[in-house]
Motif scaffolding. Structure first.
Motif, short mmCIF file in Angstrom:
data_model
loop_
_atom_site.label_atom_id
_atom_site.label_comp_id
_atom_site.label_asym_id
_atom_site.label_seq_id
_atom_site.Cartn_x
_atom_site.Cartn_y
_atom_site.Cartn_z
N PHE A 199 -5.20 -3.25 0.16
CA PHE A 199 -4.05 -4.12 0.43
C PHE A 199 -4.03 -4.58 1.88
CE2 PHE A 199 -2.26 -2.19 -3.46
CZ PHE A 199 -1.82 -3.35 -4.09
N SER B 31 0.84 -1.20 0.00
CA SER B 31 0.00 0.00 0.00
C SER B 31 0.87 1.25 0.00
CB SER B 31 -0.93 0.00 1.21
OG SER B 31 -0.19 0.08 2.42
N SER C 240 -6.31 2.40 -1.86
CA SER C 240 -5.34 1.33 -2.14
C SER C 240 -4.79 0.77 -0.84
CB SER C 240 -4.20 1.84 -3.03
OG SER C 240 -3.46 2.85 -2.35
N GLY C 241 -4.54 1.67 0.13
CA GLY C 241 -4.05 1.22 1.43
C GLY C 241 -5.05 0.30 2.12
#
Length: 205
Positions: free
Chosen positions: A90, A30, A86-87
């Motif tokens: 993931f 991430s 996205s963090g």
């Protein structure tokens, strides 16, 4: 044999305590995605400057109009949204793979601790925008973000604080090079995140 079991039990108890007190499912990938997103955003902003006839290399002699500042703020928000999403993706994948909950009391404490410096920094940056002190926004974002990382280290991986220290140092240095915020953003939110993410991915995969 008894001594071996004793040490194994202690190790197991220590692991359980670590899991209950710290959020350990943060994904290094991430960080890499966030860094790449930041660099793409910086490159895009550079071309926006080119479109407006602004030579970024002039540094503090550049004058930004209200419309351009508004566009830059929107670009920054878009980058932030992509990085956060996205963090989450993931980290959620890593948590599921390890059989851990992504949302618990530790996560709540982590988010609150992380959010306080960020919110304070956000209000501070809004004040800078209001007073047209645009050159101080880049240093402020780096410093407050670094402070948030250092504060959040208590509830997550210890390594996070080192990234925080680097962000703070970079922000303080950028105070002496006003007008070069785009470059410092690329280093702080781009390069440092990518390097940190790769190290964490290799260390905790």
């Amino acid at each position: 044999m008894d001594s071996k079991n004793y040490h194994e039990d202690l190790s197991h108890i220590r692991s359980m305590m670590e899991r209950s007190s710290r959020f350990i499912s943060l994904s290094g990938l991430s960080g890499v995605v966030a860094g790449l997103t930041a660099i793409i955003g910086v490159v895009y902003v550079y071309f926006v400057f080119q479109r407006e006839g602004i030579n970024y290399l002039d540094g503090d002699r550049n004058i930004l109009g209200p419309a351009l500042v508004k566009e830059l703020v929107l670009i920054g928000i878009a980058i932030l949204v992509v990085a956060v999403l996205s963090g989450y993706i993931f980290t959620a994948h890593k948590s599921k793979k390890k059989g851990l909950k992504i949302w618990d009391a530790t996560t709540k404490r982590l988010l609150i601790t992380f959010a306080v410096p960020l919110l304070a920094g956000g209000v501070f940056c809004l004040a800078l925008l209001y007073h047209h002190l645009f050159v101080f926004i880049a240093p402020a974002t780096l410093i407050f973000y670094g402070l948030a990382l250092v504060a959040a280290e208590r509830y997550t991986l210890t390594d996070v604080k080192y990234l925080g220290y680097l962000e703070i140092i970079l922000g303080l240095i950028s105070l002496f090079f006003l007008g070069w915020g785009l470059l410092f953003w690329a280093i702080g939110f781009g390069v440092l995140h990518i390097v940190y993410g790769l190290i964490m991915h290799k260390k905790y995969k």
